[in-house]
Design a protein around this motif. Structure first.
Motif, PDB file in Angstrom:
ATOM      1  N   LEU A   4       5.355 -12.064   4.789  1.00  0.00           N
ATOM      2  CA  LEU A   4       6.731 -12.051   5.291  1.00  0.00           C
ATOM      3  C   LEU A   4       7.054 -10.631   5.733  1.00  0.00           C
ATOM      4  CD1 LEU A   4       9.467 -13.628   5.583  1.00  0.00           C
ATOM      5  CD2 LEU A   4      10.009 -12.810   3.278  1.00  0.00           C
ATOM      6  N   PRO A   5       6.845 -10.278   6.991  1.00  0.00           N
ATOM      7  CA  PRO A   5       7.037  -8.893   7.427  1.00  0.00           C
ATOM      8  C   PRO A   5       8.517  -8.523   7.543  1.00  0.00           C
ATOM      9  CG  PRO A   5       6.374 -10.255   9.285  1.00  0.00           C
ATOM     10  CD  PRO A   5       6.313 -11.134   8.075  1.00  0.00           C
ATOM     11  N   HIS A   6       8.792  -7.268   7.232  1.00  0.00           N
ATOM     12  CA  HIS A   6      10.152  -6.733   7.328  1.00  0.00           C
ATOM     13  C   HIS A   6      10.215  -5.602   8.357  1.00  0.00           C
ATOM     14  CE1 HIS A   6      10.724  -9.153   3.834  1.00  0.00           C
ATOM     15  NE2 HIS A   6      10.075  -8.347   3.021  1.00  0.00           N
ATOM     16  N   SER A   7       9.384  -5.716   9.393  1.00  0.00           N
ATOM     17  CA  SER A   7       9.388  -4.743  10.470  1.00  0.00           C
ATOM     18  C   SER A   7       9.296  -5.492  11.789  1.00  0.00           C
ATOM     19  CB  SER A   7       8.219  -3.763  10.301  1.00  0.00           C
ATOM     20  OG  SER A   7       8.258  -2.757  11.291  1.00  0.00           O
ATOM     21  N   TYR A   8       9.134  -4.767  12.897  1.00  0.00           N
ATOM     22  CA  TYR A   8       9.072  -5.420  14.209  1.00  0.00           C
ATOM     23  C   TYR A   8       8.117  -4.628  15.099  1.00  0.00           C
ATOM     24  CZ  TYR A   8      11.969  -1.912  16.652  1.00  0.00           C
ATOM     25  OH  TYR A   8      12.441  -0.765  17.239  1.00  0.00           O
ATOM     26  N   PRO A   9       7.633  -5.214  16.215  1.00  0.00           N
ATOM     27  CA  PRO A   9       6.571  -4.562  16.983  1.00  0.00           C
ATOM     28  C   PRO A   9       6.919  -3.179  17.515  1.00  0.00           C
ATOM     29  CG  PRO A   9       6.706  -6.876  17.577  1.00  0.00           C
ATOM     30  CD  PRO A   9       7.886  -6.594  16.699  1.00  0.00           C
ATOM     31  N   HIS A  64       0.844  -1.198   0.000  1.00  0.00           N
ATOM     32  CA  HIS A  64       0.000   0.000   0.000  1.00  0.00           C
ATOM     33  C   HIS A  64       0.873   1.239   0.000  1.00  0.00           C
ATOM     34  CE1 HIS A  64       0.221   0.906   4.423  1.00  0.00           C
ATOM     35  NE2 HIS A  64       0.243  -0.407   4.573  1.00  0.00           N
ATOM     36  N   ALA A  65       0.469   2.174  -0.857  1.00  0.00           N
ATOM     37  CA  ALA A  65       1.263   3.380  -1.080  1.00  0.00           C
ATOM     38  C   ALA A  65       1.007   4.450  -0.036  1.00  0.00           C
ATOM     39  CB  ALA A  65       0.960   3.941  -2.476  1.00  0.00           C
ATOM     40  N   ASP A  66      -0.101   4.351   0.700  1.00  0.00           N
ATOM     41  CA  ASP A  66      -0.456   5.424   1.610  1.00  0.00           C
ATOM     42  C   ASP A  66       0.155   5.225   2.991  1.00  0.00           C
ATOM     43  OD1 ASP A  66      -2.233   3.204   1.995  1.00  0.00           O
ATOM     44  OD2 ASP A  66      -3.584   4.492   3.136  1.00  0.00           O
ATOM     45  N   VAL A  67       0.238   6.315   3.721  1.00  0.00           N
ATOM     46  CA  VAL A  67       0.735   6.309   5.098  1.00  0.00           C
ATOM     47  C   VAL A  67      -0.254   7.086   5.965  1.00  0.00           C
ATOM     48  CG1 VAL A  67       3.154   6.174   4.399  1.00  0.00           C
ATOM     49  CG2 VAL A  67       2.107   8.418   4.764  1.00  0.00           C
ATOM     50  N   VAL A  68      -0.070   6.993   7.278  1.00  0.00           N
ATOM     51  CA  VAL A  68      -0.923   7.760   8.190  1.00  0.00           C
ATOM     52  C   VAL A  68      -0.433   9.200   8.274  1.00  0.00           C
ATOM     53  CG1 VAL A  68      -1.505   5.736   9.577  1.00  0.00           C
ATOM     54  CG2 VAL A  68       0.471   7.126  10.203  1.00  0.00           C
ATOM     55  N   GLY A  69      -1.303  10.067   8.776  1.00  0.00           N
ATOM     56  CA  GLY A  69      -0.902  11.446   9.008  1.00  0.00           C
ATOM     57  C   GLY A  69      -0.091  11.565  10.285  1.00  0.00           C
ATOM     58  N   GLU A  70       0.242  12.774  10.628  1.00  0.00           N
ATOM     59  CA  GLU A  70       1.091  12.975  11.799  1.00  0.00           C
ATOM     60  C   GLU A  70       0.276  12.964  13.090  1.00  0.00           C
ATOM     61  OE1 GLU A  70       4.440  12.700  11.782  1.00  0.00           O
ATOM     62  OE2 GLU A  70       3.660  12.032   9.879  1.00  0.00           O
ATOM     63  N   ALA A  71       0.842  12.328  14.101  1.00  0.00           N
ATOM     64  CA  ALA A  71       0.147  12.199  15.381  1.00  0.00           C
ATOM     65  C   ALA A  71       0.910  12.857  16.515  1.00  0.00           C
ATOM     66  CB  ALA A  71      -0.057  10.715  15.687  1.00  0.00           C
ATOM     67  N   GLY A  72       1.844  13.736  16.208  1.00  0.00           N
ATOM     68  CA  GLY A  72       2.613  14.386  17.260  1.00  0.00           C
ATOM     69  C   GLY A  72       3.974  14.805  16.754  1.00  0.00           C
ATOM     70  N   ASN A 109       4.190   1.479   4.700  1.00  0.00           N
ATOM     71  CA  ASN A 109       4.583   0.178   4.191  1.00  0.00           C
ATOM     72  C   ASN A 109       5.675   0.299   3.131  1.00  0.00           C
ATOM     73  OD1 ASN A 109       3.505  -1.847   1.685  1.00  0.00           O
ATOM     74  ND2 ASN A 109       3.722  -2.881   3.648  1.00  0.00           N
ATOM     75  N   LYS A 110       6.228   1.515   2.982  1.00  0.00           N
ATOM     76  CA  LYS A 110       7.149   1.756   1.873  1.00  0.00           C
ATOM     77  C   LYS A 110       8.429   0.943   1.987  1.00  0.00           C
ATOM     78  CE  LYS A 110       5.286   6.350   0.950  1.00  0.00           C
ATOM     79  NZ  LYS A 110       5.514   7.817   0.978  1.00  0.00           N
ATOM     80  N   GLY A 111       8.997   0.885   3.201  1.00  0.00           N
ATOM     81  CA  GLY A 111      10.198   0.078   3.371  1.00  0.00           C
ATOM     82  C   GLY A 111       9.941  -1.385   3.075  1.00  0.00           C
ATOM     83  N   GLN A 112       8.764  -1.857   3.426  1.00  0.00           N
ATOM     84  CA  GLN A 112       8.442  -3.269   3.226  1.00  0.00           C
ATOM     85  C   GLN A 112       8.228  -3.601   1.752  1.00  0.00           C
ATOM     86  OE1 GLN A 112       6.845  -5.658   6.074  1.00  0.00           O
ATOM     87  NE2 GLN A 112       6.158  -4.109   7.507  1.00  0.00           N
ATOM     88  N   HIS A 113       7.466  -2.764   1.031  1.00  0.00           N
ATOM     89  CA  HIS A 113       7.306  -3.117  -0.388  1.00  0.00           C
ATOM     90  C   HIS A 113       8.561  -2.803  -1.196  1.00  0.00           C
ATOM     91  CE1 HIS A 113       4.932   0.906  -0.637  1.00  0.00           C
ATOM     92  NE2 HIS A 113       5.945   1.101  -1.470  1.00  0.00           N
TER      93      HIS A 113
END
Length: 456
Positions: free
Chosen positions: A417-422, A93-101, A127-131
């Motif tokens: 196959l995730p490329h991130s962590y909690p 997915h190409a989109d990201v969330v807005g800023e929260a702080g 999700n940019k780093g992952q895709h």
């Protein structure tokens, strides 16, 4: 066997700084899907970044309108090598969330910055780093072999962060376009930073809003206390009748019928919150019959997201007229969510709270590929061949994803196959990608795609 030279190229691509430089370009696009300016950035991201990347893989690329006006367009890249070869569907997915702080150290969320092994920037993990890992792995494989050894379809959506509007309808209307043998995609976190992970689906999500609206305005607590029902007191008791003070769901209709043996076996020995800095799971919280891994990945949870009446920062001596709460049910496959509103309303009435109104709003649906699916054992054996630590198999991860689109609409086995962590801080200030996870992730993705090209 996975060629060692190919895996070395994957490692070198990260170590050389080439991956970081490319990721910096991706992060610079403020592709926030719930903002008008973000929609402009999304179009530029599709046109300037993703389309050239897919075309470099030999894909024919087409942008499709969204059948839901609340969502943005879909981008599909297709490379066909032979009708006799297996077909892989990838997703991002190409989109990201807005800023929260505010980000620490004065960081700009749209500028990729490195601090040791942490690469900070909005979208680095989600999700940019992952895709980018998966696109890079496909590119390395194609450069090494001159062919992938399979047919490729890559689907990008632009509204995952707002609930994937239109994705289900788009997939249903374009089954032939998206027809494949298996989905391999990357989103969400690993089990922990050190453990390669394969998850097979996602929990679903339902929001339950409770509203105790008894009267307009507030009334003096000295003059009216003891004779006017307090909506805040009522709401607190109503919530406790649904989920008790130890996090245990009290309504059978909000639970799955059982924990399947295959799920229990897959989660045996899985340790959660195993990364330094993770919160420590609380003893005595949740169903005591289940392990923490079973509660997180194999069971339902009902969480209070917000709860309010009056002004807690400036309380006055008055009985409030209204109190509200929003709860969230995270649920696994097997839960009947169609009757949740009726079940909650009935429970509250039985407990003496018919004055509490109930509103239910669904989001992603629960779905998973069976643990014993042949694609799962194939993927795990491939990952274990090249990873330093055996891959963990999670029947589903704890959060929500549009996995049901691929399992239920397209009928695919789904391998995430995730490329991130909690601890990546997605959806919050200081979102980051860990360099070692990106490095290993590129190796794992390259190995998996290579193995698919050799699979006959």
């Amino acid at each position: 066997m996975i060629p060692a030279e190919l895996l070395a190229k994957a490692q070198a691509h990260v170590d050389s700084g080439a991956f970081f430089a490319e990721l910096a370009t991706l992060v610079a696009y403020p592709t926030v899907s719930d903002a008008p300016e973000g929609r402009i950035a999304i179009k530029a991201y599709l046109d300037d970044v993703l389309t050239p990347m897919l075309e470099a893989l030999g894909c024919a690329v087409e942008t499709h309108p969204n059948p839901d006006p609340a969502g943005g367009p879909f981008l599909v890249g297709t490379r066909t090598e032979s009708p006799t070869l297996p077909t892989l569907l990838c997703y991002g997915h190409a989109d990201v969330v807005g800023e929260a702080g505010t980000w620490s150290e004065g960081r700009d969320p749209w500028t990729l910055t490195a601090d040791g092994e942490r690469w900070y920037g909005r979208g680095t993990a989600d999700n940019k780093g992952q895709h980018l890992v998966n696109l890079t792995a496909l590119r390395l494989l194609l450069a090494d072999k001159g062919a992938l050894g399979f047919n490729l379809k890559f689907l990008f959506e632009t509204g995952e962060e707002i609930g994937s509007p239109g994705l289900t309808e788009f997939a249903g209307a374009h089954r032939d376009l998206l027809r494949a043998d298996v989905l391999i995609a990357s989103d969400g976190p690993r089990l922990d930073a050190a453990t390669p992970t394969l998850f097979l689906g996602a929990r679903g999500s339902v929001r339950i809003a409770l509203d105790v609206d008894l009267r307009p305005g507030s009334h003096h607590s000295g003059n009216w206390g003891g004779i006017l029902r307090n909506p805040a007191t009522t709401l607190a008791a109503a919530v406790a009748s649904l989920v008790d003070g130890h996090g245990r769901i009290q309504v059978p209709e909000l639970l799955p019928p059982s924990l399947p043996d295959g799920v229990r076996a897959a989660l045996e020995g899985v340790v959660v919150a195993n990364t330094p800095g993770d919160p420590v799971p609380d003893e005595g919280w949740g169903d005591p019959r289940l392990t923490p891994a079973e509660r997180l990945y194999g069971w339902n949870t009902l969480e209070v997201l917000s709860l309010g009446a009056g002004d807690v920062d400036r309380p006055v001596n008055a009985i409030p007229g209204r109190a509200r709460a929003v709860l969230q049910l995270r649920y696994v496959v097997g839960t009947d969510v169609g009757g949740i509103a009726d079940a909650v309303t009935k429970r509250l009435a039985e407990q003496g709270f018919p004055m509490v109104s109930v509103t239910v709003d669904g989001n992603f649906r629960a779905s998973r590929t069976p643990v014993d699916d042949p694609w799962v054992s194939w993927a795990k054996s491939t990952l274990d061949e090249v990873a330093e630590t055996p891959a963990a198999i999670l029947p589903n991860f704890g959060g929500g994803l549009p996995n049901h689109v691929f399992t239920d609409v397209l009928g695919l086995a789904t391998l995430w196959l995730p490329h991130s962590y909690p601890g990546c801080r997605q959806h919050a200030p200081d979102e980051h990608l860990l360099a070692p996870v990106a490095r290993e992730g590129l190796v794992l993705a390259t190995a998996l795609f290579h193995a698919l090209g050799e699979r006959r």
